[in-house]
Design an enzyme around this catalytic site. Sequence first.
Site, PDB file in Angstrom:
ATOM      1  N   LYS A   1     -10.217  46.588  -2.864  1.00  0.00           N
ATOM      2  CA  LYS A   1      -9.385  45.721  -2.024  1.00  0.00           C
ATOM      3  C   LYS A   1      -9.002  46.414  -0.704  1.00  0.00           C
ATOM      4  CE  LYS A   1      -7.483  43.047  -5.908  1.00  0.00           C
ATOM      5  NZ  LYS A   1      -6.218  42.581  -6.543  1.00  0.00           N
TER       6      LYS A   1
ATOM      7  N   TYR B   1      -9.936  33.153  -5.452  1.00  0.00           N
ATOM      8  CA  TYR B   1      -8.755  33.202  -6.326  1.00  0.00           C
ATOM      9  C   TYR B   1      -8.233  31.797  -6.654  1.00  0.00           C
ATOM     10  CZ  TYR B   1      -8.100  38.293  -6.306  1.00  0.00           C
ATOM     11  OH  TYR B   1      -8.225  39.651  -6.521  1.00  0.00           O
TER      12      TYR B   1
ATOM     13  N   ASN C   1      -3.141  46.437  -5.204  1.00  0.00           N
ATOM     14  CA  ASN C   1      -3.480  47.208  -6.411  1.00  0.00           C
ATOM     15  C   ASN C   1      -4.939  47.686  -6.450  1.00  0.00           C
ATOM     16  OD1 ASN C   1      -4.658  44.774  -6.985  1.00  0.00           O
ATOM     17  ND2 ASN C   1      -3.542  44.400  -8.888  1.00  0.00           N
TER      18      ASN C   1
ATOM     19  N   HIS D   1     -10.251  44.746  -7.866  1.00  0.00           N
ATOM     20  CA  HIS D   1     -10.415  43.551  -8.698  1.00  0.00           C
ATOM     21  C   HIS D   1     -11.582  43.800  -9.637  1.00  0.00           C
ATOM     22  CE1 HIS D   1     -11.162  39.430 -10.008  1.00  0.00           C
ATOM     23  NE2 HIS D   1     -12.439  39.721  -9.837  1.00  0.00           N
TER      24      HIS D   1
ATOM     25  N   GLU E   1     -18.363  34.952 -10.404  1.00  0.00           N
ATOM     26  CA  GLU E   1     -17.889  35.776  -9.275  1.00  0.00           C
ATOM     27  C   GLU E   1     -19.046  36.490  -8.576  1.00  0.00           C
ATOM     28  OE1 GLU E   1     -14.806  38.318 -10.807  1.00  0.00           O
ATOM     29  OE2 GLU E   1     -13.439  36.639 -11.126  1.00  0.00           O
TER      30      GLU E   1
HETATM   31  N1  UDP Z   1      -0.860  39.443  -8.378  1.00  0.00           N
HETATM   32  C1  UDP Z   1       0.286  39.572  -7.628  1.00  0.00           C
HETATM   33  N2  UDP Z   1       1.492  39.364  -8.247  1.00  0.00           N
HETATM   34  C2  UDP Z   1       1.585  39.091  -9.573  1.00  0.00           C
HETATM   35  C3  UDP Z   1       0.407  38.966 -10.327  1.00  0.00           C
HETATM   36  C4  UDP Z   1      -0.816  39.152  -9.702  1.00  0.00           C
HETATM   37  O1  UDP Z   1       0.219  39.848  -6.444  1.00  0.00           O
HETATM   38  O2  UDP Z   1       2.715  38.932 -10.087  1.00  0.00           O
HETATM   39  C5  UDP Z   1      -2.155  39.639  -7.706  1.00  0.00           C
HETATM   40  C6  UDP Z   1      -2.711  41.031  -7.968  1.00  0.00           C
HETATM   41  O3  UDP Z   1      -3.333  41.493  -6.778  1.00  0.00           O
HETATM   42  C7  UDP Z   1      -3.757  40.787  -9.042  1.00  0.00           C
HETATM   43  C8  UDP Z   1      -4.256  39.387  -8.645  1.00  0.00           C
HETATM   44  O4  UDP Z   1      -3.107  38.701  -8.192  1.00  0.00           O
HETATM   45  O5  UDP Z   1      -4.739  41.789  -9.035  1.00  0.00           O
HETATM   46  C9  UDP Z   1      -4.910  38.606  -9.761  1.00  0.00           C
HETATM   47  O6  UDP Z   1      -4.047  38.570 -10.868  1.00  0.00           O
HETATM   48  P1  UDP Z   1      -4.578  38.776 -12.349  1.00  0.00           P
HETATM   49  O7  UDP Z   1      -3.472  38.423 -13.281  1.00  0.00           O
HETATM   50  O8  UDP Z   1      -5.897  38.080 -12.502  1.00  0.00           O
HETATM   51  O9  UDP Z   1      -4.757  40.384 -12.433  1.00  0.00           O
HETATM   52  P2  UDP Z   1      -6.045  41.333 -12.477  1.00  0.00           P
HETATM   53  O10 UDP Z   1      -7.125  40.631 -13.253  1.00  0.00           O
HETATM   54  O11 UDP Z   1      -6.423  41.602 -11.044  1.00  0.00           O
HETATM   55  O12 UDP Z   1      -5.556  42.595 -13.158  1.00  0.00           O
END
Ligand code: UDP
Length: 141
Positions: free
Chosen positions: A11, A51, A114, A117, A128
Amino acid sequence: MAIERTLSIIKPDAVAKNVVGKIVDRFETAGLKVVAAKLVQLSRAEAEGFYAVHAARPFFKDLVDFMVSGPVFVQVLEGEGAVLKNRDLMGATDPKKADKGTIRADFAESIDANAVHGSDSAENAAIEIAYFFPASQVYSR
Ligand code: UDP
């Protein structure tokens, strides 16, 4: 375990911190192969489409703002159990809760910035991967 493919995105925060190589090294050291890769500046429409599953979530706009804030490094990783292996290497969504030694524990700042992805299932990985790469640009090896 079967040979799988998964989509990985480094990211904007991690690209800006210049740790693309360090993160790719984690994947390669764990036995995953990079079979497609490119640096991309996503448009808002591309980030929203990627997303779309989160469109109704309160963090959606911030997530899209973040994903278009700079270029991302998109890769297809291939190997035994690639989907789960990538998720294990990434660590929990919130870096504060991510296990020591995971990518998010070592390179991420916060739940929204974070670092990486990774597809969460083989089915989503196929969708994807196709979002970013035509089959002719994935080089299985
Ligand atoms: N995210 C966020 N706030 C939250 C939860 C998710 O900003 O409370 C963002 C974060 O960047 C995350 C992405 O949304 O990586 C997708 O969320 P998901 O639950 O799919 O997490 P991942 O699969 O990336 O661990």
